[in-house]
Design a protein around this motif. Structure first.
Motif, mmCIF file in Angstrom:
data_model
loop_
_atom_site.group_PDB
_atom_site.id
_atom_site.type_symbol
_atom_site.label_atom_id
_atom_site.label_comp_id
_atom_site.label_asym_id
_atom_site.label_seq_id
_atom_site.Cartn_x
_atom_site.Cartn_y
_atom_site.Cartn_z
ATOM 1 N N HIS A 244 7.596 38.411 71.958
ATOM 2 C CA HIS A 244 7.406 37.136 72.821
ATOM 3 C C HIS A 244 7.815 37.569 74.056
ATOM 4 O O HIS A 244 8.520 38.372 74.828
ATOM 5 N N LYS A 245 7.616 37.091 74.967
ATOM 6 C CA LYS A 245 7.495 37.187 76.965
ATOM 7 C C LYS A 245 9.182 36.372 76.782
ATOM 8 O O LYS A 245 9.559 35.636 75.719
ATOM 9 N N PRO A 246 10.087 37.228 77.436
ATOM 10 C CA PRO A 246 11.405 36.580 77.846
ATOM 11 C C PRO A 246 11.732 35.141 78.098
ATOM 12 O O PRO A 246 10.805 34.365 78.620
ATOM 13 N N GLU A 247 12.436 34.501 77.811
ATOM 14 C CA GLU A 247 12.848 33.357 77.552
ATOM 15 C C GLU A 247 13.645 33.393 78.963
ATOM 16 O O GLU A 247 14.260 34.339 79.850
#
Length: 247
Positions: A244-247
């Motif tokens: 998933h995309k970086p937080e």
């Protein structure tokens, strides 16, 4: 109508009936997924995460591999209510084989841990093997792994984004096999209409999830002991995670 044609039709009907019975009968599989930052072996179907710990004695082999496909000592152990992968060194891939034994479905609709020799009027009797491979790299060139009689092998890299197409080849005892049922999202949609592998054992579909993906292959093979069971069902999973995309 020629006898050969009639025979062929009956063979096809029998095969379809066998597939239908087997898919309904042995829906459970083993696969790998993260639980509390640990890699766990799951036993279940769809969202049903059943008791994998009590089924640990049924495991025949557990193998871990590093990024160069060298074996790393690996086990699966009970960790409270879940079964987790245990290795002192980092592993990229984990593979397991479970012999789930012989089961027969009685006329009452219930399943019994018996063979046809013990339940002669069973609707169906089968021997079940379950295979699971967790792939920690989307770009790895995956070899045939020890003990994985039925194995789902990526053809090329797996895309890092969902809804992108990927091709897989299903191998049975080292050879591509056609006619295998493929479920592309076993966790979220276990009742989906399966795709079928082509003559060269391949199947192509869009990756379903930006996260955990569990692909299942189901092959109903011939019996090697007709007195006990009508066929052997091999059910293999390939699990991998799209980031998933970086937080």
């Amino acid at each position: 109508m020629k006898l050969k044609t009639v025979s062929t039709i009956f063979s096809v009907v029998a095969l379809v009936a066998g597939l239908a019975n087997s898919t309904t009968a042995s829906a459970h599989a083993i696969w790998f997924a993260q639980r509390a930052k640990q890699l766990a072996m799951i036993y279940g179907v769809g969202a049903d995460d059943l008791d994998a710990v009590k089924r640990l004695p049924l495991l025949q082999t557990v193998n871990g591999y590093d990024a160069d496909w060298q074996k790393v000592p690996t086990t699966i152990k009970a960790n409270g209510p879940i079964a987790t992968v245990d290795s002192e060194d980092p592993v990229t891939t984990v593979a397991a084989v479970m012999d789930y034994g012989i089961w027969a479905k009685g006329k009452d609709g219930e399943w019994y841990k018996k063979g046809r020799d013990e339940l002669p009027d069973a609707v169906v009797a089968e021997h079940n093997y379950k295979y699971g491979v967790f792939l920690g790299s989307l770009t790895a060139k995956v070899p045939l792994l020890e003990g994985q009689d039925l194995q789902i092998v990526p053809v090329g890299e797996i895309p890092a984004e969902y809804n992108k197409p990927a091709t897989f080849k299903v191998m049975f005892k080292g050879k591509p096999i056609k006619g295998v049922q493929i479920l592309r999202d076993y966790v979220n949609d276990p009742d989906q209409t399966p795709q079928i592998t082509a003559d060269d054992g391949t199947v192509t579909f869009d990756i379903r999830n930006q996260g955990l993906n569990v692909v299942v292959a189901i092959y109903v093979g011939q019996t090697d002991n007709a007195a006990k069971y009508d066929h052997i069902e091999h059910r293999a999973t390939l699990s991998f995670v799209l980031p998933h995309k970086p937080e």
